[in-house]
Design an enzyme around this catalytic site. Structure first.
Site, mmCIF file in Angstrom:
data_model
loop_
_atom_site.group_PDB
_atom_site.id
_atom_site.type_symbol
_atom_site.label_atom_id
_atom_site.label_comp_id
_atom_site.label_asym_id
_atom_site.label_seq_id
_atom_site.Cartn_x
_atom_site.Cartn_y
_atom_site.Cartn_z
ATOM 1 N N LYS A 261 -42.228 39.531 -46.813
ATOM 2 C CA LYS A 261 -42.262 40.176 -45.602
ATOM 3 C C LYS A 261 -41.656 41.590 -45.569
ATOM 4 O O LYS A 261 -42.038 42.475 -44.661
ATOM 5 C CB LYS A 261 -41.643 39.074 -44.400
ATOM 6 C CG LYS A 261 -40.230 38.715 -44.859
ATOM 7 C CD LYS A 261 -39.706 37.846 -43.728
ATOM 8 C CE LYS A 261 -38.320 37.417 -43.970
ATOM 9 N NZ LYS A 261 -37.765 36.546 -43.119
ATOM 10 N N ARG A 262 -40.784 41.572 -46.400
ATOM 11 C CA ARG A 262 -39.881 43.106 -46.252
ATOM 12 C C ARG A 262 -41.125 44.345 -46.790
ATOM 13 O O ARG A 262 -41.122 45.332 -46.237
ATOM 14 C CB ARG A 262 -38.716 42.952 -47.278
ATOM 15 C CG ARG A 262 -37.438 42.778 -46.465
ATOM 16 C CD ARG A 262 -36.238 42.775 -47.567
ATOM 17 N NE ARG A 262 -36.256 41.350 -47.906
ATOM 18 C CZ ARG A 262 -35.926 40.241 -46.944
ATOM 19 N NH1 ARG A 262 -35.717 40.782 -45.805
ATOM 20 N NH2 ARG A 262 -35.733 39.171 -47.202
#
Ligand code: GLU
Length: 506
Positions: A261-262
């Protein structure tokens, strides 16, 4: 007779759903539908310390948005419930005890503090076939002391007793033969001190009790497979074990490592299905839905991340995917995520779906931007006119906002350098012609414009850009006469007049 096909998606509700998770749902779903089987949603919530409020509802909402509804779930019920593992708590201990009796598991009395101390002392410490010989467990103690500890209700866990140096393997539907040496695997906890099973015990027991025939799960679960194979072998027999498929990872766009998700935050694209705010940390992760993706496009794009039909076809409805899906065509290697390609899919779906499927959402997006969508018939015509220019539903307010509100910014620089008295005169006359026009449709408006241009001896090409800037504010948008037709007489003339006032006198 072959077994009824029953597959499950078994998420732990600890946060938003990564697109890899949704792809796992999708492959389960496609397989179940193709085989006329059942698709089950089981919530694996045995780790109470990781409880996250709202995470379970998020899973239901995501599946609903994607149109991948299960046949059995905690919400729907079914013949194999409960479908939330925390509600099945009482059913697991007996399997763990059975394993202890068979000599395949043991009680471990080490306190968390003792284990922590070991980890500090030996950074690579693993509770494995070697270490267990020196720790406080039922393999190193005599029967009497074990019984005393148990009778006194001493805190303990039950661990699997991994055999030493055995090859454990299985036939994966995607990878073929996979095998592991058991010495490489530590003695996983099966039952925790609070009597809750760990994932390893619960997944095997429930796949058995729910009569799961095939398991599709992410490749990250492959290292757990030897534990599961052994549990199957000891508890229920390998003949009853489901057939497994470990799905390839979804990789970062550059192919280096798993998409996280980063990466989404860093590279500016969503990674979750829908927006998710972690209630504990307040951390927000963007979703495809809110970014403006249609579920049809999202599902289509996900299906092709790791699978292809073996033809040139890329656009598939869900039914077409059900018909075409085949495990032989799922790739072994990771699939690189390509956001540009995701946008392409969405663009295709925006262009090809009936407007009725998404005009309500577009109308809501206008309202969110402070625009009044007004007459639905006019709105449909506007959507039809600009849809080719939109990759996301959220592009519509930008691409069509000028139909509802005079442009707030005007690209004067696109017009001023070549502005002339003759052009000014042209537009003054155009206003009079348009004032009297009997038919306010694109074609006659264009004809009137071109006739006047010819009479003024100006190339229409030189007048079209100023006209566009008047109506739209910038160098974008569909055909300028289509725009004028939809804007209506009053608004068109008013916008011409406004720009003439802004331009330098010539
Ligand atoms: N609970 C596991 C997860 O969160 C399920 C893995 C599996 O499908 O076996 O993904």
């Amino acid at each position: 007779m072959s077994k009824r096909v029953r597959v499950r998606f078994a998420p732990s509700p600890t946060g938003g759903l990564h697109l890899g998770g949704v792809r796992t749902v999708l492959y389960n779903y496609l397989f179940a539908r193709q085989q006329g089987g059942d698709f089950i949603l089981r919530i694996e919530d045995t780790d109470q310390s990781r409880f996250v409020p709202g995470a379970e509802e998020y899973i239901y909402d995501t599946l609903r948005w994607c149109g991948l509804e299960p046949d059995e779930s905690p919400l729907l019920g079914g013949g194999f419930g409960p479908y939330r593992q925390s509600e099945r708590k009482s059913s697991y201990r007996r399997y763990a005890e059975e394993l202890v009796k068979m000599g395949h598991a043991y009680y471990a009395f080490d306190t968390p503090e003792e284990l922590e101390a070991k980890r500090k002392e030996f950074p690579n410490f693993q509770y494995n076939h070697d270490a267990r010989k020196h720790l406080r467990n039922s393999l190193t103690m005599d029967e009497l002391s074990i019984q005393e500890l148990l009778d006194a209700g001493t805190r303990h866990v039950i661990r699997i007793r991994m055999p030493e140096n055995q090859e454990v393997g299985f036939d994966d539907m995607i990878r073929g033969e996979v095998s592991f040496n058991t010495s490489q695997v530590d003695d996983k906890v099966l039952l925790k001190a609070d009597n809750m099973p760990t994932y390893h015990l619960a997944v095997v027991v429930d796949d058995h009790l729910m009569q799961i025939s095939h398991v599709f799960r992410g490749e990250e679960w492959l290292p757990s497979a030897p534990v599961h194979v052994l549990l199957w072998q000891w508890l229920f027999g390998l003949d009853h074990m489901p057939t497994w498929a470990h799905l390839p990872l979804i990789l970062k766009p550059d192919g280096h490592g798993k998409l996280s998700k980063r990466d989404g935050d860093r590279l500016g694209f969503p990674v979750f299905a829908m927006d998710w705010t972690d209630p504990n940390t307040g951390e927000k992760t963007k979703g495809f839905k809110e970014r403006g993706f249609l579920p049809e496009a999202f599902v289509n794009m996900l299906a092709l991340l790791g699978w292809n039909a073996g033809t040139e076809q890329e656009i598939f409805t869900l039914q077409e995917l059900i018909d075409a899906f085949s495990l032989e065509r799922v790739h072994k290697g990771g699939a690189k995520f390509n956001y540009e390609k995701a946008l392409w899919f969405n663009h295709e779906w925006i262009r090809n779906l009936p407007l009725s499927r998404y005009e309500g959402q577009v109308s809501d997006l206008f309202v969110q931007q402070g625009l009044n969508p007004g007459d639905p018939h006019r709105l449909s015509r506007i959507i039809e006119l600009v849809k080719d220019r939109c990759h996301l539903l959220t592009d519509f307010p930008q691409q069509a906002g000028f139909f509802f509100k005079a442009p707030a910014t005007i690209d004067l620089a696109a017009v001023s350098p070549k502005w002339s008295a003759a052009k000014n005169q042209f537009f003054v006359e155009l206003m009079s012609i348009y004032e009297l026009a009997t038919s306010w449709e694109a074609e006659p408006l264009e004809l009137g414009f071109k006739e006047l241009a010819a009479a003024s001896q100006i190339k229409p090409g030189e007048l079209l850009l100023p006209f566009r800037i008047m109506l739209v504010g910038g160098k974008f948008g569909p055909g300028v006469f289509d725009i004028a037709a939809l804007l209506g007489r009053v608004e068109t003339i008013s916008r011409i007049k406004s720009l003439l006032q802004l331009l330098p006198a010539v």
